[in-house]
Enzyme design. Structure first.
Site, mmCIF file in Angstrom:
data_model
loop_
_atom_site.group_PDB
_atom_site.id
_atom_site.type_symbol
_atom_site.label_atom_id
_atom_site.label_comp_id
_atom_site.label_asym_id
_atom_site.label_seq_id
_atom_site.Cartn_x
_atom_site.Cartn_y
_atom_site.Cartn_z
ATOM 1 N N SER A 36 37.575 44.297 36.588
ATOM 2 C CA SER A 36 38.136 45.552 37.078
ATOM 3 C C SER A 36 37.082 46.464 37.682
ATOM 4 C CB SER A 36 38.846 46.289 35.933
ATOM 5 O OG SER A 36 37.951 46.504 34.857
ATOM 6 N N HIS B 103 41.578 40.506 40.931
ATOM 7 C CA HIS B 103 41.882 41.517 39.918
ATOM 8 C C HIS B 103 43.383 41.513 39.658
ATOM 9 C CE1 HIS B 103 41.873 46.020 38.657
ATOM 10 N NE2 HIS B 103 41.926 45.213 37.609
ATOM 11 N N GLU C 153 44.772 42.269 43.553
ATOM 12 C CA GLU C 153 43.690 42.834 44.366
ATOM 13 C C GLU C 153 42.594 41.772 44.481
ATOM 14 O OE1 GLU C 153 41.362 47.085 44.479
ATOM 15 O OE2 GLU C 153 41.527 46.075 42.548
ATOM 16 N N ASN D 170 40.757 50.410 40.528
ATOM 17 C CA ASN D 170 40.127 51.039 39.371
ATOM 18 C C ASN D 170 39.208 52.186 39.714
ATOM 19 O OD1 ASN D 170 41.533 49.537 37.616
ATOM 20 N ND2 ASN D 170 39.809 48.518 36.676
#
Length: 284
Positions: A120, A141, A153, A191
């Site tokens: 992350s 991700h 992602e 994130n």
């Protein structure tokens, strides 16, 4: 061409979800972790998750949990990864731990195998630097709960090849997901924004501006979010939140990423959220 066998390293919350998703889409999975106890817990969690899916999805009859689990081999032995076509790594979000995994993978997996880091916050280019196949390393991700989230992602490291990106997109398509490719930066897109939001929400509690319920209710009713930031933190795990925000703080040297003292105290107390039974909320 369909990828048949995938190695999943790390049987925590994300590893369990990824292994389950892969097995439910017909892939053979080798799930690796450091202890039989962790793997036994992962086995039971996957079985329970499939049953719960059956309760909530009445339109489609789910596969028998035993049939799905038969596609997953649970092991502590990295050597079993010598026949996989793709590896997804999900170990703890600490660089000191992650960097030790890749030399082991490098020594066992064929040169053609892509390494996808499910991280992350840790930069993908840094991860690729401890391998001899930087062009075959990327970030993937996944979001929690993995089987229910349609988008991943994807992060392109400095050396990541277009072929590697296409191979990863192909695997995601087989899993019923779409990948959105972004460039490498600590925290990436999701994130870098989400961890700041959660950390600031925790500061609101720390400063006694509002209760957890009030903070989350504002986000859900005013902005239409399905979950508030503190509910989201409990789902992700407060220990993971702290690791991620510390990586951002270290990477950017920017005080806006300073972890809230309340977050640190809760992690010290073992209040990780759903996985420990208590975080900002209590879970039975």
């Amino acid at each position: 061409m369909k990828i048949q066998t995938v190695g999943v390293v790390g049987a925590g919350v994300m590893g369990v979800g990824i292994a389950q998703n892969l097995a439910q889409t017909g892939h053979q999975v080798i799930l690796i972790d450091v202890s039989e106890e962790i793997l036994e817990k992962a086995n039971q969690e996957i079985k329970n998750n499939i049953r719960f899916q059956g309760f909530f999805n009445k339109k489609e009859k789910p596969e028998n949990p035993d049939v799905v689990l038969n596609r997953i081999q649970f092991s502590t032995n990295y050597k079993l990864l010598d026949g996989v076509e793709f590896v997804i790594e999900n170990v703890t979000e600490k660089w000191s731990i992650k960097k030790e995994v890749y030399p082991q993978l490098e020594a066992i997996c064929p040169e053609s195998v892509v390494f996808a880091a499910n991280t992350s916050a840790i930069p993908i280019t840094r991860i690729a630097s401890v391998t001899k196949r930087a062009s075959k390393v990327l970030g993937m991700h996944f979001m929690n709960p993995v089987p229910l989230k349609p988008t991943v992602e994807m992060i392109r490291g400095y050396h990541t090849s277009e072929e590697t990106i296409e191979t990863a997109k192909n695997l995601l398509s087989q899993m019923g997901k779409e990948g959105i490719v972004v460039n490498d930066s600590p925290g990436f897109v999701s994130n870098r924004v989400l961890m700041l939001t959660i950390n600031e929400a925790i500061f609101l509690l720390h400063d006694q501006v509002a209760s957890a319920e009030e903070v989350d209710r504002i986000f859900k009713t005013c902005f239409g979010h399905k979950m508030g930031p503190l509910e989201t933190a409990d789902l992700i795990g407060l220990d993971t939140i702290l690791f991620s925000i510390e990586v951002l703080y270290e990477s950017f040297n920017d005080s806006k990423y300073r972890p809230c003292p309340l977050l640190k105290r809760m992690v010290d107390a073992g209040l990780y959220g759903r996985k420990s039974g208590k975080g900002f909320y209590a879970y039975s």
